[in-house]
Write a protein that holds these residues in place. Structure first.
Motif, PDB file in Angstrom:
ATOM      1  N   GLU A  89       0.953  -1.189   0.156  1.00 58.55           N
ATOM      2  CA  GLU A  89       0.297   0.028   0.015  1.00 58.55           C
ATOM      3  C   GLU A  89       0.917   1.211  -0.010  1.00 58.55           C
ATOM      4  O   GLU A  89       2.043   1.138   0.753  1.00 58.55           O
ATOM      5  N   LEU A  90       0.494   2.237  -0.683  1.00 57.53           N
ATOM      6  CA  LEU A  90       0.955   3.620  -0.783  1.00 57.53           C
ATOM      7  C   LEU A  90      -0.136   4.460   0.117  1.00 57.53           C
ATOM      8  O   LEU A  90      -1.120   4.187   0.008  1.00 57.53           O
ATOM      9  N   THR A  91       0.373   5.214   0.867  1.00 57.15           N
ATOM     10  CA  THR A  91      -0.545   6.314   1.549  1.00 57.15           C
ATOM     11  C   THR A  91      -0.179   7.708   1.466  1.00 57.15           C
ATOM     12  O   THR A  91       0.972   8.068   1.320  1.00 57.15           O
ATOM     13  N   PHE A  92      -1.125   8.604   1.624  1.00 52.70           N
ATOM     14  CA  PHE A  92      -1.008   9.787   1.780  1.00 52.70           C
ATOM     15  C   PHE A  92      -1.819  10.534   2.702  1.00 52.70           C
ATOM     16  O   PHE A  92      -3.116  10.148   2.729  1.00 52.70           O
ATOM     17  N   VAL A  93      -1.382  10.990   3.848  1.00 52.30           N
ATOM     18  CA  VAL A  93      -2.240  11.827   5.017  1.00 52.30           C
ATOM     19  C   VAL A  93      -1.991  13.250   4.984  1.00 52.30           C
ATOM     20  O   VAL A  93      -0.764  13.546   5.217  1.00 52.30           O
ATOM     21  N   THR A  94      -2.906  14.032   4.898  1.00 47.46           N
ATOM     22  CA  THR A  94      -2.735  15.529   5.154  1.00 47.46           C
ATOM     23  C   THR A  94      -1.977  15.773   6.193  1.00 47.46           C
ATOM     24  O   THR A  94      -2.433  15.274   7.313  1.00 47.46           O
ATOM     25  N   ARG A  95      -1.324  16.957   6.219  1.00 47.74           N
ATOM     26  CA  ARG A  95      -0.630  17.435   7.451  1.00 47.74           C
ATOM     27  C   ARG A  95      -1.446  18.879   7.674  1.00 47.74           C
ATOM     28  O   ARG A  95      -1.841  19.150   8.691  1.00 47.74           O
ATOM     29  N   ARG A  96      -1.338  19.647   6.517  1.00 46.80           N
ATOM     30  CA  ARG A  96      -2.093  21.044   6.688  1.00 46.80           C
ATOM     31  C   ARG A  96      -2.308  21.280   5.268  1.00 46.80           C
ATOM     32  O   ARG A  96      -2.099  20.958   4.135  1.00 46.80           O
ATOM     33  N   ILE A  97      -3.460  22.123   5.026  1.00 44.89           N
ATOM     34  CA  ILE A  97      -4.146  22.725   3.859  1.00 44.89           C
ATOM     35  C   ILE A  97      -4.151  24.351   4.105  1.00 44.89           C
ATOM     36  O   ILE A  97      -4.547  24.745   4.991  1.00 44.89           O
TER      37      ILE A  97
END
Length: 182
Positions: A89-97
């Motif tokens: 699995e590859l993941t992307f989790v936001t830190r800030r917008i």
């Protein structure tokens, strides 16, 4: 990021029929090869009053890589690149917008092959809009680039005339449609 007490925060999920996660890389210095991942999920907590307070998690099945060339896809799934046997699995989790002009900058932790790096993507948000069935939808377009070597994908081959078969930078183009959950 999000606050559990904010009444404006709503859960949104991926609407896969209108979404894509695509990439492009230069091949032999002269052509761009494109591909996509066929299997991915997105969940988002969206603050409709203040988008900057939103967050999202993206999960991508590494084995779902598709460049329309079976042998190349097999090589990309191997230990030379994604190593799907050990890292499915590859993941992307936001830190800030953050606002950027009339658009957005989305920073998050991208994990590929067990290596996590902060990645910043430029984004555009459309909506929310009400669909013909009474649901609420949001569109998100993201672009950016990553250096594949920073994630342990260092395979390459030298060309006789100089240069290498593959560029280091991989361009990302993500189109997501999200549907508000009841």
């Amino acid at each position: 990021m999000t606050t559990a007490t904010s009444p404006a925060v709503s859960t949104y999920a991926l609407e896969p029929a209108h979404s894509s996660v695509e990439f492009a890389i230069k091949h032999m210095l002269i052509a761009t090869t494109k591909g996509r991942f066929q299997d991915f999920q997105v969940t988002a907590e969206v603050d409709e009053a203040n988008f900057a307070n939103s967050s999202a998690t993206v999960r991508i099945a590494a084995a779902s890589i598709d460049t329309r060339h079976a042998d190349r896809d097999a090589h990309l799934r191997s230990a030379d690149f994604l190593d799907v046997e050990n890292h499915p699995e590859l993941t992307f989790v936001t830190r800030r917008i953050e606002p950027k002009g009339g658009d957005w900058r989305v920073a998050g932790d991208l994990t590929v092959r067990g290596v996590t790096r902060e990645v910043v993507l430029d984004g555009e948000v459309s909506g929310p809009v009400t669909d013909p069935w009474g649901g609420s939808r949001i569109g998100v377009s993201l672009t950016g680039k990553v250096n594949r070597k920073e994630f342990g994908m260092v395979w390459n081959a030298a060309l006789d005339a100089g240069g290498f078969v593959l560029a280091d930078d991989v361009k990302l183009a993500i189109e997501i449609e999200l549907l508000k959950q009841a």
